[in-house]
Design an enzyme around this catalytic site. Sequence first.
Site, mmCIF file in Angstrom:
data_model
loop_
_atom_site.group_PDB
_atom_site.id
_atom_site.type_symbol
_atom_site.label_atom_id
_atom_site.label_comp_id
_atom_site.label_asym_id
_atom_site.label_seq_id
_atom_site.Cartn_x
_atom_site.Cartn_y
_atom_site.Cartn_z
ATOM 1 N N ASP A 135 5.690 4.518 36.563
ATOM 2 C CA ASP A 135 4.424 5.157 36.225
ATOM 3 C C ASP A 135 3.296 4.124 36.270
ATOM 4 O OD1 ASP A 135 4.867 7.878 35.835
ATOM 5 O OD2 ASP A 135 5.662 7.573 33.820
ATOM 6 N N MET A 136 2.086 4.622 36.576
ATOM 7 C CA MET A 136 0.909 3.756 36.545
ATOM 8 C C MET A 136 0.106 4.077 35.299
ATOM 9 S SD MET A 136 -0.367 1.242 38.241
ATOM 10 C CE MET A 136 0.227 1.346 39.941
ATOM 11 N N ARG A 185 3.918 8.502 44.513
ATOM 12 C CA ARG A 185 3.357 9.668 43.821
ATOM 13 C C ARG A 185 1.853 9.483 43.716
ATOM 14 N NH1 ARG A 185 5.067 9.726 37.933
ATOM 15 N NH2 ARG A 185 7.071 10.411 38.740
ATOM 16 N N LYS A 188 -4.381 12.177 40.350
ATOM 17 C CA LYS A 188 -5.817 11.921 40.251
ATOM 18 C C LYS A 188 -6.116 10.817 39.241
ATOM 19 C CE LYS A 188 -7.390 16.455 41.822
ATOM 20 N NZ LYS A 188 -8.216 17.654 41.538
ATOM 21 N N ARG A 289 -3.612 13.073 26.491
ATOM 22 C CA ARG A 289 -4.062 12.995 27.886
ATOM 23 C C ARG A 289 -3.906 14.328 28.602
ATOM 24 N NH1 ARG A 289 -1.748 7.894 27.351
ATOM 25 N NH2 ARG A 289 0.193 8.494 28.363
#
Length: 309
Positions: A135-136, A185, A188, A289
């Site tokens: 994940d970022m 992946r 946005k 989030r």
Amino acid sequence: MLRSTLLAAARSQGVRRLVEANPLTKPVVERFVAGTTPEDAVRATRALRDQNMYVTLDHLGEDTLDAQQATDTVRAYQQMLEVLATEGLADRAEVSVKLSAVGQFLPSDGEKIALDNARLICEAAAAAGTTVTLDMEDHTTTDSTLGILRDLRVDFPWVGAVLQAYLHRTEQDCRDLAGEGSRVRLCKGAYSEPASVAYQDKSEVDRSYVRCLKILMAGEGYPMVASHDPRMVAIAADLAARSGRSADSYEFQMLYGIRAEEQKRIAAEGNKLRVYVAYGDEWYGYFMRRLAERPANLVFFLRSLISQN
């Protein structure tokens, strides 16, 4: 303004205590989080598999500053991967890992610890017969995360990356990661970022997302289209067709609890649809989030609270 407020609240310990202590919050959180235990996650995975969908599992936790907690997170992933293999779910489910949850922010040798811990999770995934996606998080972690990705891919070339279209740098990152065998992946972005590094206007983010999609679809890698926006889903399908891609050379991804009927429709049309399933006790930041991403989520939350008073 509302989005910025919610994202700020995601990092507020005071707001966190208020939300977690409110007994009315739990049934709303359950819409977006599969549960707190591995059994909850497996139950959700099995149900999605039965609907011809795929899954990526996120054991919730981030910003870990305790080495033991990072070790515990690694063990949680290892146990989950063992269960996926035992239950015959490894061909349908992989795991998503936040490097901050496995030691990236530790004050001493954080990057090395995160790399070593991520390698242990990759070894467990390989043994189970599935994959891992990194994940970022916010932009301050991007270089570190991509550096760890490069190191992991020496031994595990199938490790996936997440890129966020709202960052100015992401088009170039897409070019760098669009090579053969690379899994990317594209989302946005869900963090509060300054204008110096990220587009602030929704239309600018959308245009960036399309530009990035074009690069990934034209490349030799495996694009993972993470969006709930019907326009982006349609554009991705069109770009895949123009690039001559087969249905198994890319996939769509959506979050657990959001647009469930659309997920079923996409899968029913013969597309590969993967659902991001989060579980665990550390749900607060993830939940906030999700509220910030779409006003409809916040409206759903407030209506639920009102209806239960």
